[in-house]
Design an enzyme around this catalytic site. Sequence first.
Site, mmCIF file in Angstrom:
data_model
loop_
_atom_site.group_PDB
_atom_site.id
_atom_site.type_symbol
_atom_site.label_atom_id
_atom_site.label_comp_id
_atom_site.label_asym_id
_atom_site.label_seq_id
_atom_site.Cartn_x
_atom_site.Cartn_y
_atom_site.Cartn_z
ATOM 1 C CB ALA A 123 -0.916 -0.010 1.216
ATOM 2 C CG ASN A 189 1.257 -6.107 6.838
ATOM 3 O OD1 ASN A 189 1.949 -7.074 7.092
ATOM 4 N ND2 ASN A 189 -0.029 -6.054 7.149
ATOM 5 C CG HIS A 219 -0.358 4.519 3.916
ATOM 6 N ND1 HIS A 219 -0.433 3.793 5.073
ATOM 7 C CD2 HIS A 219 -1.252 3.970 3.080
ATOM 8 C CE1 HIS A 219 -1.332 2.833 4.941
ATOM 9 N NE2 HIS A 219 -1.849 2.915 3.737
HETATM 10 N N1 LIG Z 1 1.934 -4.919 2.481
HETATM 11 C C1 LIG Z 1 0.822 -4.213 2.551
HETATM 12 O O1 LIG Z 1 0.789 -3.023 2.194
HETATM 13 C C2 LIG Z 1 -0.421 -4.846 3.071
HETATM 14 C C3 LIG Z 1 -0.425 -6.152 3.489
HETATM 15 N N2 LIG Z 1 -1.571 -6.742 3.932
HETATM 16 C C4 LIG Z 1 -1.492 -8.141 4.396
HETATM 17 O O2 LIG Z 1 -2.333 -8.949 3.601
HETATM 18 C C5 LIG Z 1 -3.102 -9.784 4.443
HETATM 19 C C6 LIG Z 1 -4.402 -10.160 3.741
HETATM 20 O O3 LIG Z 1 -5.197 -9.017 3.568
HETATM 21 P P1 LIG Z 1 -6.727 -9.145 3.132
HETATM 22 O O4 LIG Z 1 -6.861 -9.942 1.904
HETATM 23 O O5 LIG Z 1 -7.280 -7.757 3.161
HETATM 24 O O6 LIG Z 1 -7.327 -9.969 4.363
HETATM 25 P P2 LIG Z 1 -8.629 -10.875 4.417
HETATM 26 O O7 LIG Z 1 -8.900 -11.094 5.863
HETATM 27 O O8 LIG Z 1 -9.692 -10.309 3.564
HETATM 28 O O9 LIG Z 1 -8.173 -12.261 3.752
HETATM 29 C C7 LIG Z 1 -7.254 -13.143 4.333
HETATM 30 C C8 LIG Z 1 -7.355 -14.497 3.648
HETATM 31 O O10 LIG Z 1 -6.277 -15.318 4.066
HETATM 32 C C9 LIG Z 1 -6.756 -16.571 4.553
HETATM 33 N N3 LIG Z 1 -5.834 -17.009 5.603
HETATM 34 C C10 LIG Z 1 -5.701 -16.522 6.864
HETATM 35 N N4 LIG Z 1 -4.708 -17.174 7.509
HETATM 36 C C11 LIG Z 1 -4.199 -18.066 6.629
HETATM 37 C C12 LIG Z 1 -3.158 -19.034 6.692
HETATM 38 N N5 LIG Z 1 -2.435 -19.201 7.800
HETATM 39 N N6 LIG Z 1 -2.921 -19.795 5.598
HETATM 40 C C13 LIG Z 1 -3.632 -19.623 4.464
HETATM 41 N N7 LIG Z 1 -4.633 -18.729 4.345
HETATM 42 C C14 LIG Z 1 -4.911 -17.954 5.418
HETATM 43 C C15 LIG Z 1 -8.156 -16.274 5.039
HETATM 44 O O11 LIG Z 1 -8.923 -17.451 5.078
HETATM 45 C C16 LIG Z 1 -8.613 -15.287 3.957
HETATM 46 O O12 LIG Z 1 -8.983 -16.010 2.787
HETATM 47 C C17 LIG Z 1 -3.267 -8.972 5.737
HETATM 48 O O13 LIG Z 1 -3.506 -9.808 6.853
HETATM 49 C C18 LIG Z 1 -1.948 -8.265 5.848
HETATM 50 O O14 LIG Z 1 -1.017 -9.075 6.562
HETATM 51 C C19 LIG Z 1 -2.743 -6.064 3.926
HETATM 52 C C20 LIG Z 1 -2.801 -4.762 3.516
HETATM 53 C C21 LIG Z 1 -1.640 -4.030 3.081
HETATM 54 O O1 LIG Z 2 -3.591 -1.357 3.136
HETATM 55 C C1 LIG Z 2 -3.139 -0.425 3.812
HETATM 56 O O2 LIG Z 2 -3.529 0.757 3.680
HETATM 57 C C2 LIG Z 2 -2.029 -0.645 4.780
HETATM 58 C C3 LIG Z 2 -2.209 -1.774 5.664
HETATM 59 O O3 LIG Z 2 -3.278 -2.274 5.893
HETATM 60 C C4 LIG Z 2 -1.012 -2.266 6.314
HETATM 61 O O4 LIG Z 2 -0.001 -1.558 6.349
HETATM 62 O O5 LIG Z 2 -1.071 -3.397 6.823
#
Ligand SMILES: NC(=O)C1=CN([C@@H]2O[C@H](COP(=O)(O)OP(=O)(O)OC[C@H]3O[C@@H](n4cnc5c(N)ncnc54)[C@H](O)[C@@H]3O)[C@@H](O)[C@H]2O)C=CC1
Ligand SMILES: O=C([O-])CC(=O)C(=O)O
Length: 266
Positions: A123, A189, A219
Amino acid sequence: MLRVALIGCGAIGSSVIELLKGDASLAVVAVVVPDEGLAAAQVLLQKLAPGVQVASAVPASGIDLVVETAGHAAIEEHVLPALRRGTPCVVASVGALSAQGLAEKLEIAAITGGTQVQLIAGAIGAIDALAAARIGGLDSVRYTGRKPPQAWKGTPADKGHDLDALRGEVVIFEGSAREAAALYPKNANVAATVSLAGLGLDRTQVRLIADPAIDENVHTVEAEGAFGRFELSMRNKPLAANPKTSALTVYSAVRALRNRAAALAI
Ligand SMILES: NC(=O)C1=CN([C@@H]2O[C@H](COP(=O)(O)OP(=O)(O)OC[C@H]3O[C@@H](n4cnc5c(N)ncnc54)[C@H](O)[C@@H]3O)[C@@H](O)[C@H]2O)C=CC1
Ligand SMILES: O=C([O-])CC(=O)C(=O)O
């Protein structure tokens, strides 16, 4: 054609599948979710991408590339074994590296498998500039994450504040990127990514704010060093399926995957 295993099929994962539909160089062939999510994922994928294998672990063969969009726990559970087998991995849950020793474990696993793990910018932008500036020497890096109150639900911010009743902005966290990423695994993250590209998890100052006056995820990064200084401010639209997550994270994951398959990468 690169055969991709996608870990997690929530807000990010399902959007990644949508965007890669019809891609000539990449195909999602397997989706990995926890045991308790298998039935729901099968129903979703029947509509979204029929024919894709749904499993509780990354298939041991027939996968060229793994992309994690699941959460911190998925790194130990799925990314490390895939790397050890020699499969390159793209990681969105960069905050997981705030756990002591996990970055080293990822490096060792990638070396063992003769492959590479890529942490995506997600992000946030300017990770290229920050990582380049680090080479000349950085003096300070500050990251501020500002999101609407609903994005902080289900986090430690719930305890001290009535998020539904906020009338003005509230600083819900101030401290290091390491603490932020550990306390707010679904919201900080970016704090970890900025710190890993810059001054490190312990020297990067982080502020997290709940702000009822905004409907975007804002951000801000302020960095200073031998290169000069920059201030970056991003106003990201959240995904409808998850207000914690910015849509840009999806595009960042798709960009990383397309670059893996492209002859010319940018
Ligand atoms: N680098 C970045 O800028 C960002 C990173 N993220 C990361 O991405 C992750 C996912 O985000 P979203 O899709 O919005 O969340 P979400 O909650 O909508 O989806 C998570 C998915 O992962 C699955 N899951 C959970 N634990 C698992 C495991 N141990 N093994 C396999 N599948 C698993 C869930 O069943 C669900 O399908 C967040 O938890 C966060 O860590 C999110 C936003 C920004
Ligand atoms: O998606 C975003 O805006 C950022 C976020 O959730 C994260 O840093 O984990």
